[in-house]
Design an enzyme around this catalytic site. Structure first.
Site, mmCIF file in Angstrom:
data_model
loop_
_atom_site.group_PDB
_atom_site.id
_atom_site.type_symbol
_atom_site.label_atom_id
_atom_site.label_comp_id
_atom_site.label_asym_id
_atom_site.label_seq_id
_atom_site.Cartn_x
_atom_site.Cartn_y
_atom_site.Cartn_z
ATOM 1 C CD1 TRP A 102 -54.159 -42.708 -40.952
ATOM 2 C CD2 TRP A 102 -53.510 -41.716 -39.050
ATOM 3 N NE1 TRP A 102 -52.792 -42.557 -40.980
ATOM 4 C CE2 TRP A 102 -52.367 -41.957 -39.832
ATOM 5 C CE3 TRP A 102 -53.346 -41.125 -37.800
ATOM 6 C CZ2 TRP A 102 -51.078 -41.611 -39.412
ATOM 7 C CZ3 TRP A 102 -52.062 -40.778 -37.372
ATOM 8 C CH2 TRP A 102 -50.950 -41.017 -38.175
ATOM 9 C CG ASP A 171 -57.842 -37.127 -40.268
ATOM 10 O OD1 ASP A 171 -57.258 -36.370 -41.070
ATOM 11 O OD2 ASP A 171 -57.247 -38.003 -39.594
ATOM 12 C CE LYS A 195 -49.770 -37.993 -44.101
ATOM 13 N NZ LYS A 195 -50.872 -38.352 -43.265
HETATM 14 C C1 LIG Z 1 -50.894 -38.589 -41.715
HETATM 15 C C2 LIG Z 1 -52.252 -38.637 -41.111
HETATM 16 C C3 LIG Z 1 -52.515 -38.180 -39.813
HETATM 17 C C4 LIG Z 1 -51.432 -37.668 -38.907
HETATM 18 O O1 LIG Z 1 -51.031 -36.431 -39.301
HETATM 19 P P1 LIG Z 1 -49.971 -35.590 -38.437
HETATM 20 O O2 LIG Z 1 -49.934 -34.327 -39.233
HETATM 21 O O3 LIG Z 1 -48.706 -36.362 -38.436
HETATM 22 O O4 LIG Z 1 -50.533 -35.405 -37.083
HETATM 23 C C5 LIG Z 1 -53.810 -38.234 -39.351
HETATM 24 N N1 LIG Z 1 -54.803 -38.705 -40.110
HETATM 25 C C6 LIG Z 1 -54.597 -39.153 -41.363
HETATM 26 C C7 LIG Z 1 -55.753 -39.660 -42.164
HETATM 27 C C8 LIG Z 1 -53.309 -39.132 -41.901
HETATM 28 O O5 LIG Z 1 -53.110 -39.579 -43.148
#
Ligand SMILES: *Cc1c(COP(=O)(O)O)cnc(C)c1O
Length: 359
Positions: A102, A171, A195
């Site tokens: 990511w 993030d 999540k």
């Molecule tokens: C799932 C995830 C993403 C992507 O998220 P989207 O909502 O599908 O854009 C980005 N960063 C992390 C750490 C993730 O777990």
């Protein structure tokens, strides 16, 4: 009706209580004669739902008053562009720490708008966090971006780096709400909801006031945090139903005792699974012990030819979505807030039984 123990990395398990409440309210929300899905986002009913969700989230995370909480769309992925567009001028250097899949995606997107300095790169298999003393931060970076929990690699920071006056952008898609955090350490935090927050389609952004109002002129209005904040996240139609469901999850979290209580439960859940993996010579986790994720536990089998059998037999035992990400293989058990200890215990005893039968 059957509910499996669902170890999906995302969209992920939601608390059954929340789903049942949503079911009870889906056709007629509290005597309004309509579903939340059917309401105007500007009506007093939905405004009430939206404000309650925001204040509950603020309470859970102890968000200081000089931070805005925004409810946006486009997933975490849109915020990969949101950070450089809002916080850096063209050509300015932005620092990124690369700890896995990511981080890499965030770096790739930022490169379209800014000069990216990769201040640290865990390299190779991405199984550890490079010590801050080795980071090569640039003077005058607009911000430093990192990924506190790498959902695919199962690697998590157990500390918040101190970058002095350089704002931290994080993030937190797969870790927000899993334990208490000190929001005041960050310039901006963002997380896709699917999540640990609610259904897909909603993205939570928490941003410090002094960083607002600097977006580049070409930034789309829906991605300009100052504009979104000014309009109470209702510049255009927000994802109303996802916002409502996230609000139910926040209420559920408060009933669980808030983030200290849920954090302690998450610590215990992860420890139970890592202990089982470490005790066995059949299962292995490659991540450095001080960087093991509480939320996403990856492991491999000593005989990878048994992966398919493992998944089939796990499913028969009511344990689903355990396959590792297609880029890394093996297994991954995601243990988000809504995964109860019973699910972890069931997985641990299934793994022991599988090892006894097949090893
Ligand atoms: C799932 C995830 C993403 C992507 O998220 P989207 O909502 O599908 O854009 C980005 N960063 C992390 C750490 C993730 O777990």
């Amino acid at each position: 009706m059957t509910r499996f123990f669902n170890f999906s990395p995302g969209p992920a398990v939601l608390p059954a209580e929340v789903l049942q409440q949503a079911r009870d309210e889906i056709v007629d929300w509290r005597g309004t004669g309509m579903s939340v899905m059917e309401m105007s986002h500007r009506g007093k009913e939905f405004i009430g739902i939206a404000e309650r969700a925001e204040s509950d989230l603020r309470e859970l995370l102890s968000v200081p008053r000089n931070y805005k909480v925004l409810f946006m769309q486009g997933g975490a992925t849109l915020q990969f562009a949101g950070a450089p567009l809002n916080f850096s001028v063209a050509g300015q250097t932005v620092d990124y720490v690369n700890t896995g899949a990511w981080s890499k995606k965030a770096i790739g997107e930022a490169k379209r708008y800014s000069k990216v300095n990769v201040a640290a790169d865990a390299g190779g298999a991405y199984c550890s966090i490079p010590p801050v003393a080795t980071w090569n931060a640039s003077a005058g970076a607009a911000y430093l971006h990192y990924t506190p929990n790498e959902t695919i690699g199962g690697v998590e920071f157990n500390f918040v780096p101190d970058m002095g006056n350089v704002p931290l952008v994080a993030d937190m898609s797969s870790t927000l709400l899993s334990r208490p955090i000190d929001v005041s350490r960050f310039g901006m935090i963002y997380a896709g909801a699917q999540k640990n927050i609610g259904p897909a389609g909603l993205t939570v952004v928490i941003v410090r006031d002094d960083l607002l109002g600097r977006a580049r002129t070409e930034t789309p209005s829906v991605l300009d945090y100052a504009v979104v904040a000014k309009d109470g996240s209702m510049l255009n139609t927000p994802p109303t139903y996802a916002w409502y469901l996230a609000g139910l999850v926040f209420q559920w979290l408060k009933r669980q005792g808030g983030l200290s209580a849920i954090g302690e439960r998450n610590r215990v859940k992860a420890a139970a699974l890592y202990d089982a993996i470490d005790r066995s010579s059949f299962y292995e986790n490659p991540v450095a012990k001080d960087a093991r994720s509480w939320m996403n536990v990856v492991f491999t089998l000593a005989r990878p030819e048994l992966d398919k059998t493992f998944l089939t037999e796990a499913k028969d035992a009511g344990l689903v979505t355990l396959e590792g990400h297609r880029s890394v293989g093996g297994m991954r058990a995601s243990l988000y807030n809504a995964m109860p200890m019973e699910g972890v215990k069931a997985l641990v005893s299934f793994m022991a039984e599988f090892e006894r039968k097949h090893a």
